[in-house]
Enzyme design. Structure first.
Site, mmCIF file in Angstrom:
data_model
loop_
_atom_site.group_PDB
_atom_site.id
_atom_site.type_symbol
_atom_site.label_atom_id
_atom_site.label_comp_id
_atom_site.label_asym_id
_atom_site.label_seq_id
_atom_site.Cartn_x
_atom_site.Cartn_y
_atom_site.Cartn_z
ATOM 1 N N ARG A 84 11.602 50.705 -83.400
ATOM 2 C CA ARG A 84 10.368 51.498 -83.302
ATOM 3 C C ARG A 84 9.178 50.694 -82.775
ATOM 4 N NH1 ARG A 84 12.114 53.950 -88.391
ATOM 5 N NH2 ARG A 84 13.236 55.836 -87.801
ATOM 6 N N LYS A 138 2.004 52.005 -69.553
ATOM 7 C CA LYS A 138 3.058 52.962 -69.187
ATOM 8 C C LYS A 138 4.380 52.202 -69.121
ATOM 9 C CE LYS A 138 0.638 56.468 -66.489
ATOM 10 N NZ LYS A 138 0.442 57.037 -65.141
ATOM 11 N N GLU A 143 -1.678 49.280 -53.015
ATOM 12 C CA GLU A 143 -2.151 49.801 -54.313
ATOM 13 C C GLU A 143 -3.602 49.338 -54.560
ATOM 14 O OE1 GLU A 143 0.298 51.610 -56.435
ATOM 15 O OE2 GLU A 143 -1.477 52.177 -57.568
ATOM 16 N N LYS A 166 -9.291 49.666 -63.606
ATOM 17 C CA LYS A 166 -8.183 50.305 -64.326
ATOM 18 C C LYS A 166 -8.464 50.335 -65.833
ATOM 19 C CE LYS A 166 -3.367 51.005 -64.904
ATOM 20 N NZ LYS A 166 -2.011 50.923 -64.452
ATOM 21 N N GLU A 180 -3.325 59.818 -70.046
ATOM 22 C CA GLU A 180 -3.439 60.575 -68.794
ATOM 23 C C GLU A 180 -3.633 62.071 -69.004
ATOM 24 O OE1 GLU A 180 -1.083 58.956 -65.488
ATOM 25 O OE2 GLU A 180 -0.815 61.002 -64.777
ATOM 26 N N ARG A 222 -7.441 59.472 -66.249
ATOM 27 C CA ARG A 222 -6.409 58.546 -65.744
ATOM 28 C C ARG A 222 -5.663 59.088 -64.518
ATOM 29 N NH1 ARG A 222 -2.465 54.551 -69.268
ATOM 30 N NH2 ARG A 222 -1.451 53.607 -67.464
ATOM 31 N N ASN A 229 -3.719 58.083 -59.702
ATOM 32 C CA ASN A 229 -2.612 58.581 -58.875
ATOM 33 C C ASN A 229 -3.060 58.916 -57.454
ATOM 34 O OD1 ASN A 229 -0.842 58.420 -61.049
ATOM 35 N ND2 ASN A 229 -1.508 60.414 -61.814
ATOM 36 N N HIS A 261 -0.658 59.043 -54.594
ATOM 37 C CA HIS A 261 0.680 58.954 -55.170
ATOM 38 C C HIS A 261 1.504 60.238 -55.075
ATOM 39 C CE1 HIS A 261 -0.796 55.160 -56.629
ATOM 40 N NE2 HIS A 261 0.311 54.891 -57.280
ATOM 41 N N HIS A 277 4.944 59.223 -53.864
ATOM 42 C CA HIS A 277 6.173 59.294 -54.668
ATOM 43 C C HIS A 277 7.239 60.141 -53.970
ATOM 44 C CE1 HIS A 277 4.195 58.162 -58.757
ATOM 45 N NE2 HIS A 277 4.643 57.109 -58.102
ATOM 46 N N HIS A 320 6.485 50.779 -52.505
ATOM 47 C CA HIS A 320 5.613 51.699 -53.235
ATOM 48 C C HIS A 320 4.202 51.726 -52.615
ATOM 49 C CE1 HIS A 320 3.835 53.938 -56.488
ATOM 50 N NE2 HIS A 320 2.942 52.977 -56.670
HETATM 51 N N1 GLY Z 1 -0.045 53.692 -62.238
HETATM 52 C C1 GLY Z 1 -1.038 54.560 -62.684
HETATM 53 C C2 GLY Z 1 -1.349 54.418 -64.130
HETATM 54 O O1 GLY Z 1 -1.109 53.392 -64.726
HETATM 55 O O2 GLY Z 1 -1.849 55.349 -64.711
#
Ligand code: GLY
Length: 361
Positions: free
Chosen positions: A117, A139, A181, A230, A240, A244, A248, A251, A255, A268
């Site tokens: 956990r 993430k 990026e 960030k 998000e 947040r 993107n 993206h 993507h 990417h």
């Molecule tokens: N890669 C975008 C984020 O971390 O929200």
């Protein structure tokens, strides 16, 4: 030189990011201090293992060599990492360390977040891309065969150690992927709610040559600027649900381009740049931005040698990939659109509108 940034998500979640041009002895010392008296499972990218295992103070018993590539970010490898942690006898007091790019960080982070956990997780990003994006913000994920990052968690690391010396051995394509990026942050800066202007667009313009030459102090400053933006975003919206989403930018199409080419044709960052070219054109056409900012936006992308996408892909196929993206709601596709100088906002399009947009650009 060493810069320390603090991420504060809420009262309980706080961690530091070190950005350093120090040597590997210093990195070994940092890791030792964070993990003394702990067992450690080190998930290390195969390429990093072959280049750096001699410089890093880990025993072979601690290292899980991870094959590079997005297709490896799957449940089989995830289970292998968990089994290895269990065989090594890791407990809740121990730690998992990711040493590699975004794929390694994502899967090791997901293993750390679920093993017993949740155990301590340390990120040592070895690519520019992972340093300015996936290593910060919590993430973690693995992919299903047809869906990237669809299984995962929000799990903040204990510490992020960015040692820029790793970037010296990135090939040009990988380095440019990180820069793709990074350019994103220049176009979203004023929407990030950072306390003071950083003038990232201007910095990227004026320091282009030094950045392309990987000049260490310039690189540290650049990473610091991006991560300050960030951090400002993720500290108010970890999961998000709102702000947040602006991270993107570029993206949605990016993507889809990666997926339609099975993660083999574009890096990417390159795919994100194509996404930014597309949405900048669209925003100008729809009068979200004026000509002067449209030109400035393209100028920056071009300055770094990026060009708009030449290849054509069937719009309906791109749209069906976008519909499956977890950022899409039941009937709409989410695009982050420039709406003023260094500002962006979310625009939700129906699949039909999005298909039309792709066809008209
Ligand atoms: N890669 C975008 C984020 O971390 O929200």
């Amino acid at each position: 030189m060493r810069q320390t940034l603090k991420v504060q998500i809420d009262d309980k979640k706080e961690y530091l990011i070190e950005i350093s041009d120090g040597g590997f002895e210093r990195l070994n010392q940092d890791i030792y201090e964070l993990t003394k008296n702990k067992k450690r499972l080190v998930v290390m990218s195969k390429k990093v293992y072959s280049l750096y295992s001699g410089d890093l103070n880990f025993s072979n018993d601690e290292i899980f060599v991870f094959p590079d590539g997005e297709k490896e970010k799957n449940y089989k490898n995830y289970l292998k990492i968990l089994n290895r942690a269990f065989e090594m006898g890791l407990t809740r007091n121990d730690a998992i360390i990711a040493v590699g790019g975004g794929v390694v960080g994502d899967i090791a982070g997901f293993a750390a977040s679920t093993y017993m956990r949740g155990i301590d997780f340390i990120q040592v990003p070895t690519t520019l891309l992972a340093a300015v994006d996936s290593s910060v913000g919590g993430k973690t994920a693995i992919d299903l065969p047809n869906a990237k990052n669809i299984v995962g968690s929000f799990y903040q690391p204990k510490k992020v150690l960015i040692y820029i010396n790793f970037f010296n051995t990135l090939d040009k394509k990988q380095y440019m992927s990180g820069l793709g990026e990074i350019l994103k942050y220049a176009f979203i800066e004023d929407s990030c709610n950072y306390k003071v202007p950083l003038f990232l667009y201007e910095f990227l313009t004026l320091s282009c040559e030094k950045i392309l030459q990987r000049e260490p102090l310039t690189l540290i400053r650049l990473i610091e600027y991006c991560l300050n933006l960030k951090i400002a975003v993720v500290s108010v919206d970890e999961k998000e649900s709102g702000l947040r989403k602006i991270l993107n930018y570029g993206h949605t199409l990016g993507h889809a381009l990666e997926a339609i080419t099975k993660y083999k044709k574009y890096t990417h960052g390159e795919a994100v740049v194509y996404g930014m070219y597309f949405i900048t054109e669209w925003a100008y056409k729809k009068e979200y931005i004026n000509y002067s900012y449209y030109r400035l936006s393209l100028d920056l992308l071009e300055k770094y040698g990026f060009k708009p996408l030449k290849e054509k892909y069937p719009a309906n196929k791109l749209i069906s990939i976008m519909k499956k993206d977890k950022k899409a709601s039941s009937d709409k596709i989410s695009f982050i659109v420039p709406c003023g100088k260094k500002q962006v906002k979310e625009v939700k399009m129906t699949p039909l509108d999005a298909e039309f947009a792709l066809k008209e650009i």
